[in-house]
Design an enzyme around this catalytic site. Structure first.
Site, PDB file in Angstrom:
ATOM      1  CG  PHE A 139      -1.991   0.984   1.234  1.00  0.00           C
ATOM      2  CD1 PHE A 139      -3.223   0.680   0.688  1.00  0.00           C
ATOM      3  CD2 PHE A 139      -1.801   2.253   1.770  1.00  0.00           C
ATOM      4  CE1 PHE A 139      -4.253   1.614   0.673  1.00  0.00           C
ATOM      5  CE2 PHE A 139      -2.823   3.185   1.755  1.00  0.00           C
ATOM      6  CZ  PHE A 139      -4.052   2.875   1.205  1.00  0.00           C
ATOM      7  CG  ASP A 211      -0.203  -2.218   7.339  1.00  0.00           C
ATOM      8  OD1 ASP A 211      -1.310  -2.539   7.808  1.00  0.00           O
ATOM      9  OD2 ASP A 211       0.029  -1.104   6.831  1.00  0.00           O
ATOM     10  CE1 TYR A 236      -9.597   2.969   6.603  1.00  0.00           C
ATOM     11  CE2 TYR A 236      -8.632   4.164   8.440  1.00  0.00           C
ATOM     12  CZ  TYR A 236      -8.568   3.727   7.138  1.00  0.00           C
ATOM     13  OH  TYR A 236      -7.466   4.039   6.384  1.00  0.00           O
ATOM     14  CE  LYS A 237      -8.011  -0.042   4.956  1.00  0.00           C
ATOM     15  NZ  LYS A 237      -6.570  -0.144   4.724  1.00  0.00           N
ATOM     16  NE  ARG A 385     -10.002  -2.719  -2.807  1.00  0.00           N
ATOM     17  CZ  ARG A 385      -9.521  -2.114  -1.742  1.00  0.00           C
ATOM     18  NH1 ARG A 385      -8.413  -2.560  -1.167  1.00  0.00           N
ATOM     19  NH2 ARG A 385     -10.123  -1.061  -1.220  1.00  0.00           N
TER      20      ARG A 385
HETATM   21  C1  LIG Z   1      -5.874   1.068   4.502  1.00  0.00           C
HETATM   22  C2  LIG Z   1      -4.406   0.972   4.637  1.00  0.00           C
HETATM   23  C3  LIG Z   1      -3.673   2.001   5.217  1.00  0.00           C
HETATM   24  C4  LIG Z   1      -4.356   3.273   5.621  1.00  0.00           C
HETATM   25  O1  LIG Z   1      -3.521   4.119   6.318  1.00  0.00           O
HETATM   26  P1  LIG Z   1      -4.138   5.463   6.927  1.00  0.00           P
HETATM   27  O2  LIG Z   1      -3.049   6.052   7.687  1.00  0.00           O
HETATM   28  O3  LIG Z   1      -5.336   5.052   7.740  1.00  0.00           O
HETATM   29  O4  LIG Z   1      -4.596   6.305   5.792  1.00  0.00           O
HETATM   30  C5  LIG Z   1      -2.306   1.810   5.371  1.00  0.00           C
HETATM   31  N1  LIG Z   1      -1.699   0.683   4.981  1.00  0.00           N
HETATM   32  C6  LIG Z   1      -2.391  -0.334   4.415  1.00  0.00           C
HETATM   33  C7  LIG Z   1      -1.668  -1.578   4.007  1.00  0.00           C
HETATM   34  C8  LIG Z   1      -3.756  -0.214   4.211  1.00  0.00           C
HETATM   35  O5  LIG Z   1      -4.425  -1.200   3.635  1.00  0.00           O
END
Ligand SMILES: *Cc1c(COP(=O)(O)O)cnc(C)c1O
Length: 424
Positions: A139, A211, A236-237, A385
């Site tokens: 990401f 992560d 939040y996911k 997705r």
């Molecule tokens: C959703 C996601 C994020 C989101 O990071 P924020 O700081 O909340 O914007 C980070 N890393 C991964 C791998 C994600 O899937």
């Protein structure tokens, strides 16, 4: 756990039968879901637990409105990051006192990466190591945070980006200080073998940061058993904490004493209300905190976690695999002949709780699906997705989603000139 899916039966009625037999089915009622929507984007923003509305009301009207400053003690606001961390811990194989819910995933990653790099720099055996291994397909914010931190540190650190998981064994050598991986890839849904990869890192003297943004609440995770050093993740996911809800950081007990992080705000101080002019980190997980927390948002995270307390990650995983298996089987049988490419691995161990499907007009097709109430999302390049959250997704939803997709594809009911919106 019974077998959910008989792959030879492709009827709506058989999906309804699966729902009737589903032990998680009653949990759907814990969520508010809009009418006429099949929500397959809980991997991006989880649905709202019904309890969140009353909790928001309580926090704003009573705790803030009536009790005012007294709520820091009386309502437990001050302890909330660690108390929520303890509730989240069993979902990821952490122990009590090892997780705080705080800040964003990006910021927690910054703190954890900085702490881990410093631990390596402080040891003679690893002090000269300057390589951080990650994936090019990670990401973007994870890569950006590592770039930003290392540029700021200006000690010569460099990122080594691998293009496929198979390249990791060769990429993790004696120059590597840190391996930073996202357990389940946001785009493809590929799941790393946490235990094997952590062992690879340790065999070379590297530390490993995971992560869990697409793992926590989606698949069983066992951080201790799998040998992780640090972890961060999102609420939040799959955890349904609400838009922009604070993320989490995991520092295992064995690393807590040596762990120091540069965002040394007063919430990480040993005696914050002594108002001392010098920073001294507190013992334990609270040293991962920085400053005052967004209480209203933080409080809602508990409503999502409370739903998880009513089931187990094993039950969630069994249904998740059944849902994704069904979706894949229905795509293959009912949408055969269309240029769909399922990029999510077929092997259960390598799959998260989403199915990613490439189509040359993926963006337009997804917009057509959303217009018909089937909400997934789109990620470049060409990928639609579909997230399957077992707490509130029914087997019949999977059937109906594929039915609508089939109609859109068979009859070309999508507009290839569709303009991109800001958030896809
Ligand atoms: C959703 C996601 C994020 C989101 O990071 P924020 O700081 O909340 O914007 C980070 N890393 C991964 C791998 C994600 O899937």
């Amino acid at each position: 756990m019974h077998e959910y899916v008989n792959k030879r039966e492709y009827k709506r009625e058989s999906c309804q039968a699966l729902d009737l037999a589903d032990e998680l089915a009653p949990l759907r009622d814990a969520f508010h879901l809009p009418e006429k929507v099949i929500y397959l984007d809980g991997n991006s923003l989880g649905a709202r637990p019904k309890a969140a509305l009353a909790r928001a009301q309580e926090v704003v009207a009573q705790e803030w409105g009536q009790d005012l400053i007294r709520s820091w003690n009386k309502a437990g606001w001050f302890d909330l990051p660690a108390r929520l961390g303890d509730k989240l811990a069993p979902l990821v194989g952490a122990k009590a006192g090892e997780i705080v819910v705080t800040d964003s995933t990006s910021i927690n990653l910054f703190k954890v990466l900085a702490g881990a790099l410093q631990m390596q720099a402080n040891q003679a055996a690893t002090a000269n190591r300057l390589v951080i291994v990650t994936e090019r397909s990670n990401f973007p914010t994870d890569i950006y945070m590592a770039e930003g931190l290392t540029a700021w540190l200006d000690r010569g650190y460099r990122l080594r980006l691998v293009d496929a998981p198979e390249e990791l064994p060769a990429a993790i050598d004696k120059d590597v200080a840190l391996v930073m991986l996202t357990h389940i890839n946001y785009r493809t849904g590929y799941q790393h073998d946490m235990r094997a990869t952590s062992a690879l890192a340790h065999a070379q003297g590297a530390l490993i940061v995971w992560d869990l943004a697409h793992s926590a609440g989606a698949v069983p995770v066992d951080l201790h058993a799998d040998g992780a050093d640090f972890a961060v993740g999102c609420t939040y996911k799959y955890l349904n904490g609400g838009p922009g809800a604070p993320a989490f950081a995991w520092i295992p007990g064995r690393h807590q004493e040596t762990f120091r992080q540069p965002l040394s705000g007063w919430w990480g101080h040993a005696t914050p209300f002594a108002m001392a002019p010098q920073f001294a980190p507190t013992a334990g997980i609270r040293r991962a905190l920085c400053g005052t927390q967004p209480i209203a948002s933080l409080a809602l995270v508990e409503c999502g976690l409370e739903v998880f307390a009513r089931t187990s990650m094993q039950a969630i995983r069994a249904k998740s695999l059944a849902l994704t298996d069904l979706f894949i089987a229905l795509l293959e049988s009912r949408c055969a002949g269309h240029p769909l490419n399922i990029v999510t691995p077929r092997e259960h161990e390598r799959r998260g709780s989403q199915v990613s499907v490439a189509h040359p007009h993926g963006y337009a097709v997804m917009q057509a699906l959303i217009a018909r109430g089937v909400i997934g999302d789109y990620r470049e390049p060409e990928i639609m997705r579909f997230g399957f959250t077992p707490l509130y997704t029914r087997f019949v939803d999977v059937w109906d989603a594929v039915d609508i997709l089939k109609d859109i594809l068979d009859n070309k009911k999508y507009d290839v000139t569709e303009q991109r919106v800001a958030v896809t």
